[in-house]
Write an enzyme that holds these catalytic residues in place. Structure first.
Site, PDB file in Angstrom:
ATOM      1  CG  ASP A  65      -0.357  -0.226   2.543  1.00  0.00           C
ATOM      2  OD1 ASP A  65       0.878  -0.403   2.627  1.00  0.00           O
ATOM      3  OD2 ASP A  65      -1.104  -0.247   3.537  1.00  0.00           O
TER       4      ASP A  65
ATOM      5  CG  ASP B 296       6.362   5.857   6.411  1.00  0.00           C
ATOM      6  OD1 ASP B 296       7.116   6.810   6.187  1.00  0.00           O
ATOM      7  OD2 ASP B 296       5.641   5.802   7.432  1.00  0.00           O
TER       8      ASP B 296
ATOM      9  CE  LYS C 242       3.139   8.540   5.260  1.00  0.00           C
ATOM     10  NZ  LYS C 242       2.993   8.273   6.702  1.00  0.00           N
TER      11      LYS C 242
ATOM     12  CG  ASP D 138      -4.616  -0.027   9.201  1.00  0.00           C
ATOM     13  OD1 ASP D 138      -3.574  -0.038   8.507  1.00  0.00           O
ATOM     14  OD2 ASP D 138      -4.628  -0.319  10.418  1.00  0.00           O
TER      15      ASP D 138
ATOM     16  NE  ARG E  20      -6.939  -2.958   7.111  1.00  0.00           N
ATOM     17  CZ  ARG E  20      -5.612  -2.824   7.213  1.00  0.00           C
ATOM     18  NH1 ARG E  20      -4.948  -2.231   6.252  1.00  0.00           N
ATOM     19  NH2 ARG E  20      -4.960  -3.265   8.261  1.00  0.00           N
TER      20      ARG E  20
END
Ligand code: IMP
Ligand code: MG
Length: 181
Positions: free
Chosen positions: A102, A105, A133, A161, A167
């Site tokens: 997803d 980061d 990100k 989430d 979600r």
């Protein structure tokens, strides 16, 4: 009843924008893999909605499998510890593997999943992340396919989430600060 939409401060990417970008990514992945028969490995649970849409945009024979990895626990700050709770059952050796996640980061989750899969001697391992990100990574990581760059807020929806909620929002949005601070 309280709607999850009320906890969003800003919509970053709409359903339509996500759909268009996922179609582009799928076409690009198919074009880059004329040999077909990729093993597409989703990182549960965050990747599940992105993966469901992405595989339908890849017009090639492929196999789907999943791993469960976690680094965040229930909160909004990374612990730095990544655990693989569920492994792939598919044969990895000699295959072209695409790991679907997803969000990229700190990079720790994907780094660990990729290293874990590399132990099985795949022909290649590539990454498709819906979001990347805009922060400094804690590990060096190469992402072959990325959907969107995003700012350093806490993003939810379309599979992402906060404490296992949000979600099911159809778009990607920034969670209001008062929810997680
Ligand atoms: P990393 O290991 O720090 O790269 O973080 C990746 C994982 O942390 C993702 O699989 C997400 O589950 C979670 N994560 C990181 N940032 C966010 C965010 O903004 N919203 C929701 N989940 C996030
Ligand atoms: Mg995740």
């Amino acid at each position: 009843m309280h709607s999850p939409h009320d906890d969003i401060s800003e919509i970053l990417f709409t359903e339509e924008q996500i759909h268009a970008r996922v179609q582009e990514l799928g076409a690009q992945i198919a074009a880059d893999h004329p040999e077909g028969d990729m093993l597409v490995v989703g990182v549960l649970r965050g990747a599940v909605i992105f993966m469901a849409d992405l595989v339908r945009a890849i017009d090639m024979p492929l196999e789907m499998d999943f791993v469960v990895a976690s680094s965040y626990g229930l909160g909004a700050t990374t612990s730095g510890v990544v655990e693989i709770h569920k492994d792939v059952t598919a044969d990895v050796e000699g295959r072209h593997v695409l790991v679907v996640e997803d969000i990229l980061d700190s990079g720790l989750t994907l780094h660990n999943v990729v290293e874990h899969l590399r132990m099985r001697n795949p022909a290649s391992v590539e990454i498709a992340a819906l979001l990347v990100k805009n922060v400094e990574r804690r590990v060096d990581i190469e992402c072959s396919y990325s959907g969107f760059e995003c700012p350093d807020g806490f993003i939810v929806g379309y599979g992402l989430d906060y404490a296992q909620r949000y979600r099911n929002l159809p778009y990607l949005g920034i969670l209001k600060k008062e929810i997680y601070q």
